[in-house]
Write a protein that holds these residues in place. Sequence first.
Motif, PDB file in Angstrom:
ATOM      1  N   SER A 124       0.828  -1.195   0.000  1.00 21.73           N
ATOM      2  CA  SER A 124       0.000   0.000   0.000  1.00 21.73           C
ATOM      3  C   SER A 124       0.864   1.247   0.000  1.00 21.73           C
ATOM      4  O   SER A 124       0.602   2.188  -0.744  1.00 21.73           O
ATOM      5  N   THR A 125       1.891   1.273   0.809  1.00 14.84           N
ATOM      6  CA  THR A 125       2.798   2.419   0.842  1.00 14.84           C
ATOM      7  C   THR A 125       3.581   2.492  -0.465  1.00 14.84           C
ATOM      8  O   THR A 125       3.743   3.569  -1.041  1.00 14.84           O
ATOM      9  N   GLY A 126       4.038   1.355  -0.927  1.00  8.91           N
ATOM     10  CA  GLY A 126       4.792   1.320  -2.186  1.00  8.91           C
ATOM     11  C   GLY A 126       3.930   1.722  -3.359  1.00  8.91           C
ATOM     12  O   GLY A 126       4.381   2.411  -4.279  1.00  8.91           O
ATOM     13  N   ASP A 127       2.667   1.287  -3.322  1.00  3.31           N
ATOM     14  CA  ASP A 127       1.760   1.648  -4.416  1.00  3.31           C
ATOM     15  C   ASP A 127       1.522   3.147  -4.470  1.00  3.31           C
ATOM     16  O   ASP A 127       1.502   3.737  -5.549  1.00  3.31           O
ATOM     17  N   SER A 128       1.347   3.779  -3.336  1.00  2.00           N
ATOM     18  CA  SER A 128       1.104   5.221  -3.344  1.00  2.00           C
ATOM     19  C   SER A 128       2.333   5.963  -3.862  1.00  2.00           C
ATOM     20  O   SER A 128       2.209   6.960  -4.574  1.00  2.00           O
ATOM     21  N   GLU A 129       3.492   5.477  -3.519  1.00  2.00           N
ATOM     22  CA  GLU A 129       4.714   6.098  -4.059  1.00  2.00           C
ATOM     23  C   GLU A 129       4.782   5.894  -5.562  1.00  2.00           C
ATOM     24  O   GLU A 129       5.177   6.801  -6.311  1.00  2.00           O
ATOM     25  N   LEU A 130       4.424   4.702  -6.017  1.00  2.00           N
ATOM     26  CA  LEU A 130       4.423   4.433  -7.456  1.00  2.00           C
ATOM     27  C   LEU A 130       3.414   5.323  -8.179  1.00  2.00           C
ATOM     28  O   LEU A 130       3.698   5.850  -9.257  1.00  2.00           O
ATOM     29  N   TYR A 131       2.236   5.497  -7.573  1.00  2.00           N
ATOM     30  CA  TYR A 131       1.227   6.367  -8.188  1.00  2.00           C
ATOM     31  C   TYR A 131       1.713   7.809  -8.251  1.00  2.00           C
ATOM     32  O   TYR A 131       1.500   8.508  -9.250  1.00  2.00           O
ATOM     33  N   LYS A 132       2.375   8.264  -7.199  1.00  2.00           N
ATOM     34  CA  LYS A 132       2.911   9.634  -7.200  1.00  2.00           C
ATOM     35  C   LYS A 132       3.971   9.769  -8.298  1.00  2.00           C
ATOM     36  O   LYS A 132       3.999  10.756  -9.034  1.00  2.00           O
ATOM     37  N   GLU A 133       4.835   8.776  -8.382  1.00  3.84           N
ATOM     38  CA  GLU A 133       5.866   8.821  -9.410  1.00  3.84           C
ATOM     39  C   GLU A 133       5.240   8.752 -10.794  1.00  3.84           C
ATOM     40  O   GLU A 133       5.663   9.456 -11.722  1.00  3.84           O
ATOM     41  N   LEU A 134       4.222   7.919 -10.942  1.00  4.49           N
ATOM     42  CA  LEU A 134       3.513   7.821 -12.219  1.00  4.49           C
ATOM     43  C   LEU A 134       2.870   9.158 -12.586  1.00  4.49           C
ATOM     44  O   LEU A 134       2.945   9.599 -13.742  1.00  4.49           O
ATOM     45  N   GLU A 135       2.266   9.825 -11.627  1.00  6.85           N
ATOM     46  CA  GLU A 135       1.671  11.142 -11.877  1.00  6.85           C
ATOM     47  C   GLU A 135       2.742  12.149 -12.275  1.00  6.85           C
ATOM     48  O   GLU A 135       2.539  12.951 -13.195  1.00  6.85           O
ATOM     49  N   LEU A 136       3.900  12.126 -11.604  1.00  5.08           N
ATOM     50  CA  LEU A 136       4.996  13.025 -11.963  1.00  5.08           C
ATOM     51  C   LEU A 136       5.481  12.743 -13.389  1.00  5.08           C
ATOM     52  O   LEU A 136       5.759  13.674 -14.162  1.00  5.08           O
ATOM     53  N   LEU A 137       5.562  11.468 -13.723  1.00  7.35           N
ATOM     54  CA  LEU A 137       5.979  11.112 -15.086  1.00  7.35           C
ATOM     55  C   LEU A 137       4.953  11.560 -16.117  1.00  7.35           C
ATOM     56  O   LEU A 137       5.321  12.028 -17.197  1.00  7.35           O
ATOM     57  N   GLU A 138       3.676  11.449 -15.772  1.00  5.76           N
ATOM     58  CA  GLU A 138       2.635  11.910 -16.693  1.00  5.76           C
ATOM     59  C   GLU A 138       2.704  13.424 -16.887  1.00  5.76           C
ATOM     60  O   GLU A 138       2.545  13.924 -18.000  1.00  5.76           O
ATOM     61  N   VAL A 139       2.961  14.157 -15.813  1.00  2.29           N
ATOM     62  CA  VAL A 139       3.114  15.615 -15.913  1.00  2.29           C
ATOM     63  C   VAL A 139       4.327  15.945 -16.770  1.00  2.29           C
ATOM     64  O   VAL A 139       4.271  16.813 -17.657  1.00  2.29           O
ATOM     65  N   ALA A 140       5.435  15.249 -16.529  1.00  3.20           N
ATOM     66  CA  ALA A 140       6.652  15.490 -17.311  1.00  3.20           C
ATOM     67  C   ALA A 140       6.420  15.166 -18.781  1.00  3.20           C
ATOM     68  O   ALA A 140       6.878  15.901 -19.673  1.00  3.20           O
ATOM     69  N   LEU A 141       5.697  14.081 -19.042  1.00  4.62           N
ATOM     70  CA  LEU A 141       5.391  13.702 -20.426  1.00  4.62           C
ATOM     71  C   LEU A 141       4.528  14.773 -21.102  1.00  4.62           C
ATOM     72  O   LEU A 141       4.782  15.155 -22.246  1.00  4.62           O
TER      73      LEU A 141
END
Length: 121
Positions: free
Chosen positions: A16-33
């Motif tokens: 659960s903690t790892g998933d939220s970090e992954l989602y945050k990173e995924l959101e950052l990558l989507e913003v960067a993209l």
Amino acid sequence: MAEASRVRGTSEAGSSTGDSELYKELELLEVALTEERLRTRKVEEQLDEAKLLHASEVKALEDMLQQLLDENEELKAKVAAYESRKAEKEGQEEKAIIADPSKMKATTSVGGKAEVEEPEV
């Protein structure tokens, strides 16, 4: 089986903690993209504008060159006509001098002595 559910429970909590970090990173990558796509679009627009400007400038230079080439042809024709008239006039003067040598032009030289121009033969 109890062992498996205990491992699964621990795994789910950590996940659960790892998933939220992954989602945050995924959101950052989507913003960067998204930002990179916008930047790419702007660069492509600038490239298109530069290509249009380049084509316009090349066309203007080609038009100027053509104008100069046309003018050059006109000047060549004028020079040829002038040289033709000049040669014709010189030929008539030679014939007149041959017919009447008194029509020779007298010129003064640097020393003050009179010289007679003789036609070239």
